[in-house]
Design an enzyme around this catalytic site. Structure first.
Site, PDB file in Angstrom:
ATOM      1  N   HIS A   1      24.753  47.997  46.051  1.00  7.94           N
ATOM      2  CA  HIS A   1      25.045  49.394  46.374  1.00  7.94           C
ATOM      3  C   HIS A   1      23.725  50.093  46.689  1.00  7.94           C
ATOM      4  CE1 HIS A   1      29.371  49.872  44.738  1.00  7.94           C
ATOM      5  NE2 HIS A   1      29.115  48.589  44.886  1.00  7.94           N
TER       6      HIS A   1
ATOM      7  N   ARG B   1      39.125  46.697  51.104  1.00 13.14           N
ATOM      8  CA  ARG B   1      39.550  46.691  49.696  1.00 13.14           C
ATOM      9  C   ARG B   1      38.641  47.563  48.846  1.00 13.14           C
ATOM     10  NH1 ARG B   1      37.357  45.845  44.811  1.00 13.14           N
ATOM     11  NH2 ARG B   1      36.147  44.110  45.693  1.00 13.14           N
ATOM     12  N   ASP B   2      37.392  47.174  48.684  1.00 11.12           N
ATOM     13  CA  ASP B   2      36.458  47.915  47.843  1.00 11.12           C
ATOM     14  C   ASP B   2      36.186  49.294  48.417  1.00 11.12           C
ATOM     15  OD1 ASP B   2      34.692  48.447  45.815  1.00 11.12           O
ATOM     16  OD2 ASP B   2      33.085  47.204  46.580  1.00 11.12           O
TER      17      ASP B   2
ATOM     18  N   CYS C   1      32.726  52.826  43.172  1.00  8.25           N
ATOM     19  CA  CYS C   1      33.428  52.186  42.060  1.00  8.25           C
ATOM     20  C   CYS C   1      34.114  53.274  41.260  1.00  8.25           C
ATOM     21  CB  CYS C   1      32.467  51.404  41.169  1.00  8.25           C
ATOM     22  SG  CYS C   1      33.314  50.635  39.767  1.00  8.25           S
TER      23      CYS C   1
ATOM     24  N   HIS D   1      26.042  41.507  46.056  1.00 11.93           N
ATOM     25  CA  HIS D   1      26.837  42.703  46.355  1.00 11.93           C
ATOM     26  C   HIS D   1      26.032  43.916  45.896  1.00 11.93           C
ATOM     27  CE1 HIS D   1      31.016  44.646  46.569  1.00 11.93           C
ATOM     28  NE2 HIS D   1      30.226  45.609  46.130  1.00 11.93           N
TER      29      HIS D   1
ATOM     30  N   ASN E   1      28.804  51.169  49.118  1.00 13.30           N
ATOM     31  CA  ASN E   1      28.321  49.809  49.305  1.00 13.30           C
ATOM     32  C   ASN E   1      27.303  49.758  50.446  1.00 13.30           C
ATOM     33  OD1 ASN E   1      30.109  48.107  47.529  1.00 13.30           O
ATOM     34  ND2 ASN E   1      31.688  49.148  48.701  1.00 13.30           N
TER      35      ASN E   1
END
Length: 307
Positions: A216, A20-21, A247, A214, A256
């Site tokens: 990065h 997804r991300d 993002c 989460h 990520n």
């Protein structure tokens, strides 16, 4: 070599976000069948939580416009793998629940600038939009995660005060979110900042077992920040297979934390993840071939000799 640190958790749940991300940030859409196979491969590698897609309007995230077509292709995983999906509003929730989703997430911001860029709303307006979503999702028996972006730094506003993050976190938990995911969206956090924010959240009544992280890797701090969170007792860590993603609404956000890099560190610390690193690496190599570029994960490159 494995060297166990008894001060760290015995097991960590990896919340895999690559499908997804990761894929939402690709310039071109990945075919639905490839996405479905990617998710199946991730589950087969031992990842028990694989974020599947996002039920947002295709105008905003065209790469995930196939959510209705993709989710039914994952029905065989429903009994063994958690398949969270993002829902921005009640319409998105309706679409997700109609397909049988039982794990949903809303995505808020700790800063006004990012709330405007990502949701075209103020922080308060976004939270007001999420409240009925969370209430209805819980009433339907779904588990709800609250993503919180810009917890450490914002490209427009600079360093983000911890009190600001705590205030929004408290509102998300009060409305019924089962879990929070603290996002270092542009990758500027350092370990001391992570430890301090977690302590402030605990002081505000938010238990560590409701918190995920989460990170990065913009400044190469994702693993060190993760270790700081683990030392605080956090046992849920978001990561993306092969280091996919960024993002789309924060231009300085890089990829990520790579799931393989995380697993290498955790296994070296004697922490159980349930993940087969060799199968996971092969999956990321396979996806990198579909995307036409090598994986940025150092562990993938080391184990696969990928150039």
């Amino acid at each position: 070599m494995t060297v166990r640190d008894p001060q760290l958790p015995a097991r960590v749940r990896i919340h895999e976000v690559g499908a997804r991300d990761g894929l939402q940030n690709e310039k071109t859409a990945v075919p639905t069948g490839v996405k479905a196979e990617f998710i199946h491969r991730l589950a087969a590698a031992g990842l028990a939580t694989v974020e599947a897609t996002s039920f947002v309007h295709p105008k905003w995230v065209p790469q995930l416009a196939d959510a209705e077509a993709l989710f039914p292709q994952l029905d065989d995983l429903a009994g063994s793998t958690r398949l969270p999906v993002l829902v921005p509003n009640e319409r998105g929730l309706d679409r997700a629940l109609a397909l049988g989703a039982r794990d949903v997430a809303v995505f808020a911001s700790a800063t006004e600038s990012f709330a405007e860029a990502n949701l075209n709303r103020t922080v308060d307006e976004a939270l007001a939009m999420f409240e009925p979503v969370v209430t209805r999702a819980k009433a339907a028996g779904a588990r709800v995660r609250g993503y919180l972006s810009m917890c450490f730094g914002d490209p427009w506003e600079g360093p983000v005060p911890a009190a600001q993050v705590v205030a929004v976190s408290r509102r998300l938990t009060d409305m019924g979110c089962d879990e929070l995911s603290l996002g270092d969206t542009i990758g500027v956090a350092t370990p001391g900042q992570v430890a301090a924010l977690l302590a402030d959240l605990n002081a505000a009544g938010i238990a560590t077992d409701r918190i995920g992280v989460h990170f990065h890797d913009t400044y190469g701090q994702a693993l060190s920040n993760t270790l700081a969170a683990l030392r605080h007792g956090v046992t849920t860590v978001d990561a993306s297979a092969g280091g996919l993603g960024g993002c789309p609404y924060a231009k300085s956000a890089t990829g990520n934390l790579a799931t393989e890099d995380l697993v290498w560190m955790l296994h070296g610390l004697g922490i159980d993840t349930g993940v087969d690193l060799s199968r996971l690496t092969a999956t990321s190599v396979w996806m990198a071939e579909h995307l036409g570029r090598p994986s940025p994960s150092r562990t993938v490159r080391a184990l696969s000799h990928q150039e």
